[in-house]
Scaffold this active site. Structure first.
Site, PDB file in Angstrom:
ATOM      1  N   ASP A 176       9.311   2.671   1.730  1.00  0.00           N
ATOM      2  CA  ASP A 176       8.148   3.199   2.233  1.00  0.00           C
ATOM      3  C   ASP A 176       8.095   2.840   3.786  1.00  0.00           C
ATOM      4  OD1 ASP A 176       5.723   3.799   3.033  1.00  0.00           O
ATOM      5  OD2 ASP A 176       4.568   3.655   1.200  1.00  0.00           O
ATOM      6  N   PHE A 202       0.843  -1.233   0.042  1.00  0.00           N
ATOM      7  CA  PHE A 202      -0.092  -0.025   0.039  1.00  0.00           C
ATOM      8  C   PHE A 202       0.777   1.175   0.076  1.00  0.00           C
ATOM      9  CE2 PHE A 202      -2.509   3.241   1.694  1.00  0.00           C
ATOM     10  CZ  PHE A 202      -3.368   3.445   1.178  1.00  0.00           C
ATOM     11  N   LYS A 216       2.611   9.530   8.269  1.00  0.00           N
ATOM     12  CA  LYS A 216       1.798   9.289   9.341  1.00  0.00           C
ATOM     13  C   LYS A 216       2.181   9.869  10.866  1.00  0.00           C
ATOM     14  CE  LYS A 216      -0.947   5.581   7.707  1.00  0.00           C
ATOM     15  NZ  LYS A 216      -0.921   5.042   6.579  1.00  0.00           N
TER      16      LYS A 216
HETATM   17  C1  LIG Z   1      -0.768   5.296   4.961  1.00  0.00           C
HETATM   18  C2  LIG Z   1       0.273   4.807   4.056  1.00  0.00           C
HETATM   19  C3  LIG Z   1       0.391   5.506   2.883  1.00  0.00           C
HETATM   20  C4  LIG Z   1      -0.557   6.664   2.395  1.00  0.00           C
HETATM   21  O1  LIG Z   1      -0.345   7.711   3.285  1.00  0.00           O
HETATM   22  P1  LIG Z   1      -1.402   9.063   2.921  1.00  0.00           P
HETATM   23  O2  LIG Z   1      -0.885  10.079   4.051  1.00  0.00           O
HETATM   24  O3  LIG Z   1      -2.810   8.482   3.356  1.00  0.00           O
HETATM   25  O4  LIG Z   1      -1.154   9.512   1.723  1.00  0.00           O
HETATM   26  C5  LIG Z   1       1.397   5.203   2.063  1.00  0.00           C
HETATM   27  N1  LIG Z   1       2.173   4.130   2.643  1.00  0.00           N
HETATM   28  C6  LIG Z   1       2.043   3.348   3.614  1.00  0.00           C
HETATM   29  C7  LIG Z   1       3.013   2.184   3.986  1.00  0.00           C
HETATM   30  C8  LIG Z   1       1.070   3.635   4.367  1.00  0.00           C
HETATM   31  O5  LIG Z   1       0.914   3.074   5.407  1.00  0.00           O
END
Ligand SMILES: *Cc1c(COP(=O)(O)O)cnc(C)c1O
Length: 396
Positions: free
Chosen positions: A222, A137, A251
């Protein structure tokens, strides 16, 4: 009263979320109160965001202090909190340079653009594909959703960007074949979050690093969910003895204020020059001052160490629960990024916990995810375990 708000929301809000029928009004630490005054213990933390808990008085003071001085001037100029935050992040990580933005998806957009421009600048015009993982994700903007290895996120928006090659997480043999002369980077979550709290084998990320070095391509982690202490280290890569070239954060960086960041080594950053990329709100003084305070508190109060210890305790209690209830197939995760895989759907469990005053989250239908504030106590964990024990006992 909540019902009235919910009806009003249904009239005016875009219908993008399936929300629980609770209107929250106030929070403190790991406790939240709804509009009717009902109390909940929070094991969601705004989806791994509020590491220091809700309404941290110190962060709110830092925010107010900066708001009294200066909100915003744009990135045509320098502001002090932004510089200090970049210094903190580079001092505490592998990285040498930081680009600030407002969200996780935007941080990934920056990383994707950086990877592509790196090879463009070398005259390597055919090297623009990126290897990403199934079940990953990376966010909901167009490139980020194209990088996300879950059909349900892409459904209805195809054709997506045909830039990403997907392969199974944790499968090193397939990775080698997936990297071609067209590949410029590998994009990967060190521990998959939304995909179901999936940890790699200890040797996997090292092998990925080695392959990226052999092929001369960028490794992008990420760490939007895993970063800022969540896994019991400041950054998850520290568990695996591997450093990426580029890392994305968001986050928990602002403990609930919107901020994202892309960090990179000096070498990997070289492709970004004036005009390559920008964000109006990226690194605005109010938000960076608050984020700096978040990190200062984390350091001062040794929150990462607390997370490691409490996470181990929590995991041992979940394992205890697994031994008592056959519906639990597996306990997984690291630090305070934990999950239990069930043999039946998790949504009814979430509802029942909520009725008992506990907020938990279900992902991939069968996985209960626990990502509480990192300041959660053993007592709060014990109370959740007791609640889950009752809920599971009532179902069998
Ligand atoms: C939450 C998340 C995102 C997206 O972040 P947003 O601030 O909602 O755009 C991307 N990568 C990972 C691993 C996430 O947990």
């Amino acid at each position: 009263m909540s019902k009235d708000y919910i009806q009003r929301a249904d009239q005016v809000m875009a219908n993008t979320y399936k929300r629980f029928p609770i209107v929250f009004e106030r929070g403190r630490g790991c406790t939240l109160w709804d509009a009717g005054g009902r109390e909940y213990t929070d094991f969601v933390a705004g989806i791994a965001v509020c590491n220091l808990g809700h309404a941290s008085p110190e962060v709110s003071r830092a925010l107010a202090r900066q708001a009294d001085k200066l909100f915003h001037v744009s990135n045509l100029f320098y502001t002090v909190p932004q510089i200090q935050l970049a210094e903190w992040l580079t001092r505490h990580s592998f990285a040498d340079r930081v680009f600030f933005c407002n969200s996780g998806a935007e941080a990934n957009e920056a990383a994707i653009k950086l990877a592509r421009k790196t090879f463009f600048d070398q005259g390597n015009y055919n090297r623009w594909r990126i290897v990403a993982m199934e079940q990953s994700f990376h966010g909901r903007t167009f490139a980020a959703l194209s990088a996300t290895g879950q059909q349900k996120v892409r459904e209805g928006f195809e054709p997506i960007l045909e830039v990403f090659d997907f392969l199974a997480f944790n499968d090193i043999e397939k990775l080698e074949a997936a990297i071609t002369e067209k590949t410029c980077a590998v994009l990967i979550e060190p521990v998959q979050g939304e995909g179901g709290i999936r940890c790699p084998d200890p040797a996997y990320l090292k092998a990925v690093r080695r392959l990226c070095d052999d092929k001369g391509i960028l490794l992008i982690f990420d760490e939007i969910q895993t970063g800022i202490g969540r896994t019991g280290k400041l950054f998850a890569y520290e568990h695996f003895g591997v450093k990426p070239d580029v890392m994305t954060l968001a986050k928990a960086l602002g403990n609930g204020l919107p901020i994202g960041a892309m960090l990179a080594t000096e070498k990997a950053s070289a492709a970004f020059t004036p005009g390559s990329h920008a964000s109006t709100f990226g690194g605005t003084p109010v938000i960076t001052a608050a984020a700096l305070e978040v990190l200062r508190i984390m350091e001062q109060e040794n929150i990462v160490k607390h997370c490691r210890k409490t996470g181990d305790y929590f995991k041992s209690r979940l394992t205890w629960l697994k031994d008592r209830h056959r519906v639990i197939e597996e306990v997984r995760g690291i630090g305070l990024m934990l999950g239990i895989k069930l043999s039946e759907k998790g949504a009814p469990i979430v509802d029942q916990c909520m009725e008992k005053g506990f907020l938990i989250n279900c992902i991939q239908e069968y996985v209960l995810r626990f990502v509480p504030p990192l300041v959660i106590s053993r007592e709060e964990i014990d109370r959740l375990i007791e609640c889950l024990d009752e809920v599971f006992a009532g179902r069998s």
